[in-house]
Design a protein around this motif. Structure first.
Motif, PDB file in Angstrom:
ATOM      1  N   HIS A   1      -3.146  -9.575  11.562  1.00 55.12           N
ATOM      2  CA  HIS A   1      -3.062  -8.193  11.083  1.00 55.12           C
ATOM      3  C   HIS A   1      -1.844  -7.657  11.833  1.00 55.12           C
ATOM      4  O   HIS A   1      -1.027  -8.428  12.262  1.00 55.12           O
ATOM      5  CB  HIS A   1      -4.358  -7.458  11.463  1.00 55.12           C
ATOM      6  CG  HIS A   1      -4.727  -6.319  10.587  1.00 55.12           C
ATOM      7  ND1 HIS A   1      -5.559  -5.321  11.012  1.00 55.12           N
ATOM      8  CD2 HIS A   1      -4.391  -6.006   9.310  1.00 55.12           C
ATOM      9  CE1 HIS A   1      -5.731  -4.456  10.021  1.00 55.12           C
ATOM     10  NE2 HIS A   1      -5.038  -4.855   8.975  1.00 55.12           N
TER      11      HIS A   1
ATOM     12  N   ASP B   1      -8.632  -1.737   9.878  1.00 52.19           N
ATOM     13  CA  ASP B   1      -9.314  -1.868   8.591  1.00 52.19           C
ATOM     14  C   ASP B   1     -10.670  -1.205   8.712  1.00 52.19           C
ATOM     15  O   ASP B   1     -11.415  -1.467   9.665  1.00 52.19           O
ATOM     16  CB  ASP B   1      -9.494  -3.347   8.228  1.00 52.19           C
ATOM     17  CG  ASP B   1      -8.215  -3.975   7.702  1.00 52.19           C
ATOM     18  OD1 ASP B   1      -7.229  -3.244   7.498  1.00 52.19           O
ATOM     19  OD2 ASP B   1      -8.218  -5.199   7.493  1.00 52.19           O
TER      20      ASP B   1
ATOM     21  N   HIS C   1     -11.662  -2.238   1.203  1.00 52.44           N
ATOM     22  CA  HIS C   1     -11.625  -1.626   2.531  1.00 52.44           C
ATOM     23  C   HIS C   1     -10.460  -0.655   2.563  1.00 52.44           C
ATOM     24  O   HIS C   1      -9.626  -0.645   1.650  1.00 52.44           O
ATOM     25  CB  HIS C   1     -11.461  -2.691   3.623  1.00 52.44           C
ATOM     26  CG  HIS C   1     -10.079  -3.270   3.704  1.00 52.44           C
ATOM     27  ND1 HIS C   1      -9.569  -4.142   2.760  1.00 52.44           N
ATOM     28  CD2 HIS C   1      -9.074  -3.082   4.608  1.00 52.44           C
ATOM     29  CE1 HIS C   1      -8.330  -4.465   3.091  1.00 52.44           C
ATOM     30  NE2 HIS C   1      -7.994  -3.832   4.213  1.00 52.44           N
TER      31      HIS C   1
ATOM     32  N   HIS D   1      -7.148   0.214   4.741  1.00 48.52           N
ATOM     33  CA  HIS D   1      -6.218  -0.115   5.830  1.00 48.52           C
ATOM     34  C   HIS D   1      -5.552   1.198   6.235  1.00 48.52           C
ATOM     35  O   HIS D   1      -5.024   1.928   5.402  1.00 48.52           O
ATOM     36  CB  HIS D   1      -5.183  -1.130   5.349  1.00 48.52           C
ATOM     37  CG  HIS D   1      -4.108  -1.434   6.350  1.00 48.52           C
ATOM     38  ND1 HIS D   1      -4.035  -2.627   7.028  1.00 48.52           N
ATOM     39  CD2 HIS D   1      -3.064  -0.693   6.795  1.00 48.52           C
ATOM     40  CE1 HIS D   1      -2.976  -2.608   7.844  1.00 48.52           C
ATOM     41  NE2 HIS D   1      -2.377  -1.423   7.720  1.00 48.52           N
TER      42      HIS D   1
HETATM   43 ZN   LIG Z   1      -5.441  -3.998   7.141  1.00 48.48          ZN
END
Ligand SMILES: [Zn+2]
Length: 214
Positions: free
Chosen positions: A68, A74, A170, A172
């Protein structure tokens, strides 16, 4: 008397005027560049009191994983369906990006394993003043706000999704100060997500309960 004189007089005057116009033009250009550049050279202002970018009272998992990027977060809900959940502005500000980053791909609630897109998918970036910014990626549908629009803290800016380079639905999320990403803080407390050396998650409950609420 020759015919030279009038011609020379006429020829000289515009040249002087041209020089004056050029000088004024150059001065205006220097001032315009300074007006744009100077705010970027000033130190950033104090950190706004950011709240979680999700609904008041809900508990979400904040996490990161190897590969990441340091400081990137996240967010996944700990209860209920992730698809379509409201994404809220962390703090008041002005929208500076609202559209598609990279490509959307084809991951939808009906086809969650559809083709993966690139980059952030549907995204929003908000300028909070003092050179502080937040950004919100992978949203399901076109953002509910547009560039130049002022938003209040807690105002819905989109719906949670899986567009762009996203494995599962999700949000970010990033906080930026000046040129750089920084550790995310919520309600005046750091998230603890400072590197992506290993998987790390933490749970936080949202206090994003509307404009002006602490
Ligand atoms: Zn992310």
């Amino acid at each position: 008397m020759t015919t030279d004189h009038p011609r020379r007089r006429h020829a000289r005057r515009p040249r002087r005027r041209t020089r004056v116009i050029l000088a004024i033009g150059a001065a205006v250009a220097v001032l315009a560049v300074a007006a744009l550049a100077v705010p970027l050279l000033l130190p950033p202002g104090p950190r706004p009191l950011f709240h979680l970018p999700v609904a008041c009272g809900e508990t979400w998992q904040l996490g990161t994983y190897p590969g990441h990027d340091d400081y990137d977060v996240d967010l996944f809900p700990t209860e209920g369906e992730a698809w379509g959940r409201p994404v809220l502005a962390s703090a008041a500000g002005t929208v500076t990006e609202a559209g598609i980053n990279g490509s959307l791909g084809g991951r939808t609630p009906e086809d969650p394993q559809g083709p993966r897109g690139r980059g952030g998918g549907y995204w929003v970036k908000i300028d909070h003043g003092g050179r502080w910014e937040t950004q919100y990626l992978h949203m399901l549908e076109p953002p509910l706000v547009e560039v130049g629009q002022k938003v209040a803290q807690g105002q819905q800016i989109g719906k949670l999704g899986s567009t762009g380079n996203s494995g599962a639905p999700h949000l970010h999320y990033e906080q930026r100060r000046g040129w750089e990403k920084v550790e995310t803080w919520f309600d005046g407390e750091p998230s603890g997500i400072t590197h992506d050396d290993r998987e790390y998650t933490v749970r936080r409950t949202s206090n994003n309960c509307g404009p002006g609420r602490p």
